[in-house]
Design a protein around this motif. Structure first.
Motif, mmCIF file in Angstrom:
data_model
loop_
_atom_site.group_PDB
_atom_site.id
_atom_site.type_symbol
_atom_site.label_atom_id
_atom_site.label_comp_id
_atom_site.label_asym_id
_atom_site.label_seq_id
_atom_site.Cartn_x
_atom_site.Cartn_y
_atom_site.Cartn_z
ATOM 1 N N ALA A 1 0.819 -1.216 0.000
ATOM 2 C CA ALA A 1 0.000 0.000 0.000
ATOM 3 C C ALA A 1 0.854 1.267 0.000
ATOM 4 C CB ALA A 1 -0.941 0.001 1.202
ATOM 5 N N THR A 2 2.006 1.213 0.648
ATOM 6 C CA THR A 2 2.885 2.382 0.719
ATOM 7 C C THR A 2 3.670 2.526 -0.573
ATOM 8 O OG1 THR A 2 3.098 2.156 3.119
ATOM 9 C CG2 THR A 2 4.781 3.470 1.987
ATOM 10 N N THR A 3 3.606 3.708 -1.158
ATOM 11 C CA THR A 3 4.321 3.984 -2.404
ATOM 12 C C THR A 3 5.420 5.005 -2.171
ATOM 13 O OG1 THR A 3 2.898 5.838 -3.045
ATOM 14 C CG2 THR A 3 2.164 3.604 -3.669
ATOM 15 N N LEU A 4 6.276 5.140 -3.169
ATOM 16 C CA LEU A 4 7.334 6.145 -3.084
ATOM 17 C C LEU A 4 6.738 7.546 -2.997
ATOM 18 C CD1 LEU A 4 10.475 6.384 -3.164
ATOM 19 C CD2 LEU A 4 10.240 6.894 -5.609
ATOM 20 N N VAL A 5 5.616 7.766 -3.680
ATOM 21 C CA VAL A 5 4.936 9.068 -3.612
ATOM 22 C C VAL A 5 4.463 9.342 -2.183
ATOM 23 C CG1 VAL A 5 2.958 10.413 -4.418
ATOM 24 C CG2 VAL A 5 4.237 8.989 -6.030
ATOM 25 N N ASP A 6 3.963 8.302 -1.494
ATOM 26 C CA ASP A 6 3.554 8.461 -0.097
ATOM 27 C C ASP A 6 4.730 8.927 0.761
ATOM 28 O OD1 ASP A 6 0.926 7.597 -0.530
ATOM 29 O OD2 ASP A 6 1.464 5.491 -0.213
ATOM 30 N N VAL A 7 5.885 8.316 0.545
ATOM 31 C CA VAL A 7 7.080 8.679 1.315
ATOM 32 C C VAL A 7 7.490 10.117 1.000
ATOM 33 C CG1 VAL A 7 9.470 8.075 1.874
ATOM 34 C CG2 VAL A 7 7.836 6.258 1.313
ATOM 35 N N TYR A 8 7.442 10.464 -0.272
ATOM 36 C CA TYR A 8 7.789 11.819 -0.706
ATOM 37 C C TYR A 8 6.884 12.851 -0.035
ATOM 38 C CZ TYR A 8 8.379 15.812 -3.899
ATOM 39 O OH TYR A 8 8.608 17.056 -4.434
ATOM 40 N N GLN A 9 5.595 12.593 -0.035
ATOM 41 C CA GLN A 9 4.659 13.528 0.582
ATOM 42 C C GLN A 9 4.842 13.585 2.098
ATOM 43 O OE1 GLN A 9 0.871 12.181 -0.937
ATOM 44 N NE2 GLN A 9 1.059 13.407 -2.798
ATOM 45 N N ALA A 10 5.252 12.463 2.696
ATOM 46 C CA ALA A 10 5.494 12.441 4.142
ATOM 47 C C ALA A 10 6.696 13.306 4.516
ATOM 48 C CB ALA A 10 5.698 11.011 4.624
ATOM 49 N N VAL A 11 7.775 13.227 3.738
ATOM 50 C CA VAL A 11 8.944 14.062 4.048
ATOM 51 C C VAL A 11 8.660 15.534 3.757
ATOM 52 C CG1 VAL A 11 10.663 12.234 3.785
ATOM 53 C CG2 VAL A 11 10.054 13.621 1.805
ATOM 54 N N LEU A 12 7.748 15.786 2.822
ATOM 55 C CA LEU A 12 7.339 17.172 2.552
ATOM 56 C C LEU A 12 6.482 17.730 3.683
ATOM 57 C CD1 LEU A 12 6.335 17.169 -1.240
ATOM 58 C CD2 LEU A 12 8.233 18.440 -0.204
ATOM 59 N N GLY A 13 5.848 16.821 4.430
ATOM 60 C CA GLY A 13 4.971 17.251 5.516
ATOM 61 C C GLY A 13 3.542 17.467 5.092
ATOM 62 N N ILE A 14 3.191 16.969 3.899
ATOM 63 C CA ILE A 14 1.825 17.156 3.401
ATOM 64 C C ILE A 14 1.065 15.826 3.312
ATOM 65 C CG2 ILE A 14 2.454 19.209 2.088
ATOM 66 C CD1 ILE A 14 2.420 17.481 -0.450
ATOM 67 N N GLY A 15 1.667 14.768 3.803
ATOM 68 C CA GLY A 15 1.009 13.461 3.735
ATOM 69 C C GLY A 15 1.415 12.601 4.916
ATOM 70 N N GLY A 16 0.840 11.413 4.975
ATOM 71 C CA GLY A 16 1.135 10.492 6.061
ATOM 72 C C GLY A 16 0.332 10.811 7.308
ATOM 73 N N GLY A 17 0.526 9.990 8.313
ATOM 74 C CA GLY A 17 -0.184 10.179 9.573
ATOM 75 C C GLY A 17 0.711 9.875 10.748
#
Length: 305
Positions: free
Chosen positions: A265-281
């Motif tokens: 379920a976790t994609t590279l885009v998810d990781v990218y958005q998480a480090v940007l601070g606009i995604g993840g939980g």
């Protein structure tokens, strides 16, 4: 932005923002390549304690992120994709296990690390697939209620016939779906290959194994073995990863169906958005849960020494 460009941006951002990225071995290769550390859930949780970064991104499933938080409550723990759960970890709850404990009051609860933080609060000791036999063997208690995986529990019981091990119907849907017909077919197609299997697979599958062990154990065995061909009886990403790491050897899936959808379920885009601070939980656990749940992990460490 292509994959390589996104990877480079993630690496830049994690350094800039002082973030540590952990990736379970079942994650996609493009995620493993940008992780600071890879491995199984427990190894990553312990590693998270020692890293200097105060923010940890856990690329895996929820119970893994919870374990990181339990061992490092002062750190911010982020899941890139908060929907990534674990059917095995979530198939039993505290109310159910407490009801079973009433039926078997003199049984000690051994919880596989693949359980929720809530379940760990009522466990006497936690185990990993690599440490389960050794830890249960060292326990002075003879009567054991092993949760949640009945296949791993069966494997432990067969190694320790002097223990009374009570099993419940639970386990990993992906590993548990394998059958001896899958092994027979794979062996017919690859007659020279050794069969390396995870103990989360059913006993009828495990019985065919040349080696039984955890994900890390399977990878180590494949690396150190003189054999050149292997059938890998765990999540298919491990066969893929080994093919890259040991390209002079051949690795085959036990079945094309041995896939964990939650791990994917976790994609590279998810990781990218998480480090940007606009995604993840962010993973949050209350103080009482952490204090109670960590006890079974501390006992695992004590017995594992």
């Amino acid at each position: 932005m292509n994959i390589h460009e996104m990877q480079q941006e993630i690496i830049r951002l994690k350094k800039e923002k002082d973030i540590c990225i952990l990736a379970h071995s079942y994650q996609a290769k493009e995620i493993i390549e940008i992780a600071d550390f890879t491995g199984d859930s427990y190894v990553l949780s312990v590693k998270a304690k020692s890293v200097p970064q105060k923010t940890v991104i856990m690329c895996g499933v929820k119970f893994m992120a919870e374990t990181v938080k339990m061992l490092s409550p002062e750190k911010t723990v982020i899941m890139p994709n908060p929907t990534a759960g674990c059917p095995m970890a979530e198939q039993m709850d505290v109310e159910y296990i407490n009801s079973v404990k009433k039926e078997y009051p003199d049984y000690s609860v051994v919880a596989y690390v693949n359980t929720t933080a809530a379940l760990k609060t009522i466990a006497d000791v936690c185990v990993t697939s690599a440490s389960a036999v050794n830890i249960v063997k060292k326990m002075p208690e003879k009567n054991i209620l092993f949760i949640p995986d009945c296949n791993l529990g069966d494997y432990v019981a067969k190694q320790l016939p002097d223990k009374n091990i009570k099993l419940l119907k639970g386990g990993c849907p992906a590993h548990g779906s394998m059958r001896k017909e899958d092994v027979i077919k794979a062996k017919e197609e690859h007659p020279n290959a050794l069969f390396l299997v995870h103990p989360e697979c059913p006993p009828e599958v495990v019985s065919y194994a040349d080696y039984v062990g955890s994900t890390s154990g399977i990878m180590k065995y494949a690396e150190e073995s003189d054999a050149k061909e292997f059938i890998i009886g765990t999540e298919n990403s491990i066969a893929e990863l080994l093919s890259y790491q040991l390209s002079e050897k051949k690795f085959y899936f036990l079945s094309k169906d041995l896939i964990c959808a939650d791990m994917k379920a976790t994609t590279l885009v998810d990781v990218y958005q998480a480090v940007l601070g606009i995604g993840g939980g962010s993973v949050e656990l209350d103080k009482d849960t952490i204090e109670q749940a960590v006890k079974c992990i501390e006992r695992m460490i004590e017995l594992g020494d």
